[in-house]
Design an enzyme around this catalytic site. Structure first.
Site, PDB file in Angstrom:
ATOM      1  N   GLU A   1      17.727 -50.313  44.339  1.00 22.52           N
ATOM      2  CA  GLU A   1      17.788 -50.574  42.893  1.00 22.52           C
ATOM      3  C   GLU A   1      19.288 -49.210  42.457  1.00 22.52           C
ATOM      4  O   GLU A   1      18.852 -47.929  42.647  1.00 22.52           O
ATOM      5  CB  GLU A   1      16.331 -49.489  42.264  1.00 22.52           C
ATOM      6  CG  GLU A   1      15.439 -50.550  42.688  1.00 22.52           C
ATOM      7  CD  GLU A   1      14.638 -50.807  41.105  1.00 22.52           C
ATOM      8  OE1 GLU A   1      14.059 -51.252  40.942  1.00 22.52           O
ATOM      9  OE2 GLU A   1      13.837 -49.404  41.115  1.00 22.52           O
TER      10      GLU A   1
ATOM     11  N   ASN B   1       8.111 -53.808  36.665  1.00 17.23           N
ATOM     12  CA  ASN B   1       7.533 -52.354  36.740  1.00 17.23           C
ATOM     13  C   ASN B   1       8.243 -51.793  35.160  1.00 17.23           C
ATOM     14  O   ASN B   1       8.869 -51.772  34.387  1.00 17.23           O
ATOM     15  CB  ASN B   1       9.211 -51.587  37.586  1.00 17.23           C
ATOM     16  CG  ASN B   1       8.429 -50.155  37.457  1.00 17.23           C
ATOM     17  OD1 ASN B   1       7.453 -49.483  37.150  1.00 17.23           O
ATOM     18  ND2 ASN B   1       9.900 -49.105  37.721  1.00 17.23           N
TER      19      ASN B   1
ATOM     20  N   SER C   1      18.648 -53.570  35.679  1.00 16.34           N
ATOM     21  CA  SER C   1      18.659 -54.474  34.951  1.00 16.34           C
ATOM     22  C   SER C   1      19.224 -56.476  35.055  1.00 16.34           C
ATOM     23  O   SER C   1      20.339 -56.612  34.694  1.00 16.34           O
ATOM     24  CB  SER C   1      20.731 -54.202  34.232  1.00 16.34           C
ATOM     25  OG  SER C   1      20.701 -52.953  33.656  1.00 16.34           O
TER      26      SER C   1
ATOM     27  N   HIS D   1      10.588 -44.446  43.690  1.00 12.00           N
ATOM     28  CA  HIS D   1      10.885 -44.975  42.618  1.00 12.00           C
ATOM     29  C   HIS D   1      12.014 -43.670  42.454  1.00 12.00           C
ATOM     30  O   HIS D   1      12.087 -42.770  41.916  1.00 12.00           O
ATOM     31  CB  HIS D   1      10.829 -45.714  41.048  1.00 12.00           C
ATOM     32  CG  HIS D   1      11.261 -46.644  40.132  1.00 12.00           C
ATOM     33  ND1 HIS D   1      12.672 -45.501  39.792  1.00 12.00           N
ATOM     34  CD2 HIS D   1      11.500 -47.347  40.118  1.00 12.00           C
ATOM     35  CE1 HIS D   1      12.372 -45.758  38.727  1.00 12.00           C
ATOM     36  NE2 HIS D   1      12.459 -47.621  38.947  1.00 12.00           N
TER      37      HIS D   1
HETATM   38  P1  13P Z   1      15.713 -52.254  34.297  1.00 19.67           P
HETATM   39  O1  13P Z   1      15.090 -53.829  35.435  1.00 19.67           O
HETATM   40  O2  13P Z   1      15.187 -51.754  33.342  1.00 19.67           O
HETATM   41  O3  13P Z   1      17.193 -51.578  34.665  1.00 19.67           O
HETATM   42  O4  13P Z   1      14.486 -50.897  35.522  1.00 19.67           O
HETATM   43  C1  13P Z   1      14.842 -51.410  36.770  1.00 19.67           C
HETATM   44  C2  13P Z   1      13.876 -50.575  37.463  1.00 19.67           C
HETATM   45  O5  13P Z   1      14.322 -48.691  37.638  1.00 19.67           O
HETATM   46  C3  13P Z   1      12.972 -51.427  38.100  1.00 19.67           C
HETATM   47  O6  13P Z   1      12.557 -50.251  38.858  1.00 19.67           O
END
Ligand code: 13P
Length: 257
Positions: free
Chosen positions: A171, A13, A217, A99
């Site tokens: 997430e 993403n 992350s 999201h």
């Molecule tokens: P990070 O991998 O930068 O933490 O972001 C995760 C994310 O929001 C993917 O949609």
């Protein structure tokens, strides 16, 4: 991962990152090293303006292109918005829906998420539906209740047959962009619970076939451990998808026979 029953999907993403020329440079770099991943599908969700070019650039290395949002109406006076059909026509396969950044900054609600899931499926796209709790909600001990609610609300009115097109991404908000990954146990526990909710709604066969990703992350170092969990079928990756070596290492963790 459990490849016997479902697809493993590694999706980047890119959020609001990379110009067209930076996208081209990334494509050239990854083309040289990616080969043909056999055991997982690789997706890049990129900003709207770069989608048509990205579809062409990444075709050769079999990376599918996703969008980061869409509107739920099929046309109309919605300045600045893009329909699911428009995305489909320029070669988009996946679209991220709900999201947490959209929920937080752009008034995305469980109800708009649900409408967008329907619009995406109707247009022939594969929605990647994001759910996840805040740190406050985790500390309050309401994670499972919240996730159950978000999943049910997002899928309201979606038939079992259409579930073949739906991907869920867990997430946890506290893990996004913070470098603070959920432990494999924490992530596995919630992904397993999501599958249980789908099982209750649609039965065992549908639940077994749904791809559930983890995001927050995820990086080159922790991907293998997260992907080793039976109910984690891939990743939705922000920061680490912007650099070819990091993204490649995650793909390799998923692309084991
Ligand atoms: P990070 O991998 O930068 O933490 O972001 C995760 C994310 O929001 C993917 O949609």
């Amino acid at each position: 991962m459990n490849r016997r029953y479902r697809k493993t999907i590694i999706a980047g993403n890119w959020k609001m990152n990379k110009t067209l020329s930076e996208t081209r440079a990334f494509a050239e770099e990854i083309k040289a090293v990616i080969g043909k991943p056999k055991w997982c599908e690789v997706v890049l969700c990129v900003p709207f303006v770069n989608i048509p070019a990205a579809v062409r650039m990444f075709k050769e290395c079999r990376i599918a292109i996703g969008a980061e949002n869409c509107h739920y109406e099929s046309a109309g006076a919605y300045t600045g918005e893009v329909t699911a059909e428009m995305l489909k026509e320029v070669g988009v396969k996946y679209v991220i829906i709900g999201h947490s950044e959209r929920r937080q900054y752009y008034n995305e609600t469980d109800s708009t998420v649900n409408k967008k899931v329907h619009a995406a499926i109707e247009a022939g796209l594969y929605p990647i539906v994001c759910v996840g709790e805040s740190l406050e909600q985790r500390e309050l001990g309401v994670t499972m209740e919240l996730i159950t609610y978000q999943v049910k609300a997002a899928l309201s009115g979606v038939s079992a047959d259409k579930m073949r097109h739906v991907v869920i991404a867990y997430e946890p908000i506290w893990a996004i962009g913070t470098g603070k990954t959920a432990t494999a146990e924490q992530a596995a526990e919630v992904c397993e619970a999501i599958r249980a909710v789908i099982r209750k709604l649609y039965g065992a066969r549908v639940a077994r076939a749904v791809t559930i990703q983890y995001g927050g992350s995820m990086n080159a170092k922790n991907a293998a451990e997260l992907l080793a969990q039976p109910d984690i079928d891939g990743g939705l990756i922000g920061g680490a998808s912007l650099k070819v070596p990091d993204f490649m290492q995650i793909i390799e963790s998923a692309n084991q026979e």
